[in-house]
Design an enzyme around this catalytic site. Sequence first.
Site, short mmCIF file in Angstrom:
data_model
loop_
_atom_site.label_atom_id
_atom_site.label_comp_id
_atom_site.label_asym_id
_atom_site.label_seq_id
_atom_site.Cartn_x
_atom_site.Cartn_y
_atom_site.Cartn_z
N ASP A 187 -11.91 46.78 -5.48
CA ASP A 187 -12.25 45.58 -4.72
C ASP A 187 -12.34 45.96 -3.25
OD1 ASP A 187 -12.59 42.78 -4.16
OD2 ASP A 187 -10.51 42.75 -3.51
N ASP A 241 -6.58 42.93 -5.20
CA ASP A 241 -5.42 42.23 -4.66
C ASP A 241 -5.54 40.71 -4.72
OD1 ASP A 241 -7.29 41.74 -2.61
OD2 ASP A 241 -5.69 41.65 -1.11
N ASP A 281 -9.38 38.99 -8.77
CA ASP A 281 -9.32 40.33 -9.37
C ASP A 281 -8.45 40.37 -10.62
OD1 ASP A 281 -10.84 41.47 -7.25
OD2 ASP A 281 -9.05 41.56 -6.00
#
Length: 623
Positions: free
Chosen positions: A314, A509, A513
């Site tokens: 990410d 995080d 996600d």
Amino acid sequence: MPTPSETFSADRLKTATLALALAGLAAGLVLHLAGQPAAARIAWIAGTVPALAALLLEIVGSIRRGEVGLDVLAALSMSSALLFGETLAACIVALMYSGGTLLENIAEGRARREMHTLLSRVPRFALRHRDGQIDRVALDEIAPGDRLLIPQGDVVPVDGTVLSPGAFLDTSALTGESLPQRRAMGGEALSGATNAGEPFDMLATRRAGESTYAGIVRLVEAAQRSKAPMARLADRWSLGFLLVAVAIAAAAWWSAADPVRAVAVLVIATPCPLILAVPVALVAGLSRAAHYGVLVKGAKPLEAMARARSLVLDKTGTLTDGRPRITRIESAGPVTEEELLRLAASLDQVSKHPVAQAVVEAAKSRGIALATPSEARESPGEGVAGTVEGRSVRVGGFSYVHAALEAPGAGPEAPGAGAVVVAVAVDGAAAGHLVMADPLRAGAGAALQALRSEGIARIVLATGDRPDVAARVTDGLGLDAVHAELTPDEKVALVLSERGAGATMMVGDGVNDAPALAAADIGVAMGARGAGASAEAADVVLLVDRIEPLVAGIAIARAARRIALQSVMAGIGLSVIGMIAAALGYLEPVEGALLQEVIDVAVILNALRALRIAPPGVPQEVT
């Protein structure tokens, strides 16, 4: 996934069988030395039966799942020893096996938690307008059409539309957008976003169970259910070793017409190097990884980390810090850049807006002493006006600041993709701009190169942010692919598609996600400031908000697995030699059990070398 109560019950059962085996062995030895062999045999049987019964229950469950593991060989060893009167050997095997399985269970349960944080983040109550009053109601009572009040700092409970003149929402946990987003009247407010501005009213458009955040929770649960289980390293060796041991035992019985020889073979064959060495090495690896800021939730994820070949990252909070920072200061008049920042930060002290707080933090980090503002007036979501040391100052969005000037100035040159511009006016004239963005973390590029040196062959970015922002942040990093504007379910699909390149690791995080972390072979969450949902769905949590510790974690995982394999191969080799000696009549069952204990000690000592693993290129521990 077992519940905490189920895990606790399993631990208690394994502890009880270990204690009974140890007590039975000790009591039997005392009785034997006291000249009461019959009573000693009863004590040894009593120490063996509970472990054997628990083992048979596990075997039944394994067969129902279509699995054949080490349990079968251990059961054959104990039951045949009891059948042919070798009760001491049976009790020794029971002690070794119950101790090994308890140790492995500890490895599996280390740092394993359920999704309590994810579920606790879902608001349980909301504030609803009704008959001129505001009532606190349960989430399930909210219906489409209800008017809700969202206080500052609260999580939006259900999907809806903004009814107030405007709202500022922190959607980073949902979409990856690192900076708060302004929503005008009639704009969409998604459940799971946080109110980063003043309190606002919204109209509920969906029930709680149909809203965005509830959908993410369901995605996480579905991903965890569908995730392919990781086989224990020990079980991957078990079937071949089982066949070899049974063949040698059968040959010994047939050639010597003596069933005791077969018992001796099976006692030595009880694969304690597999049962003990593997969890010892992996538990040592877990402990070592924790010293470097990498919390691994059990032995299976540690094994999987050692096999990782593909990495999906990410952006927000992973490659970037996830918080806006000043990247450029542009002075448009006689005010210097430092003075421009000082005046803006002094006034912004009265605002709770995340961008204003970032301006204040930037000034303080540079050692700038701030003044106390007066006559401050904040327009929520737009800016602040007031007086600083007798000077009229105005800070906020370009239109808010320049609309009050007689001679509006020009905007900054090329602020960049994803940047936020904070305009500043002093004494009625345009004074300049503060350009803010969520920059790449320092050292991120070097960390990615280090990950490649540890065997990660493919690195891919998966973000919910805009393509131009993703391209700007990843420029020069040499990623294999960049995917932007992904929804949570699209991230899951990307993770599943990457499995063709090998075991896939996902690092993230945010709440968005969490489903992808649950679906990946190894989910890694940024734990210091990351969302609780991602930490609960992940297999690994980085205790600092940097990806550098992941390099150490992978190196430790591979070294621990290598040490475990060395211990297993050495232990099995010695066991095979012992089985052959027993088949030829050189070892009795008790002697074989004691020999197996010596082998166990040797392989455990070797496995403990994992406690001294020093990841290359990592100078110190992260605590």
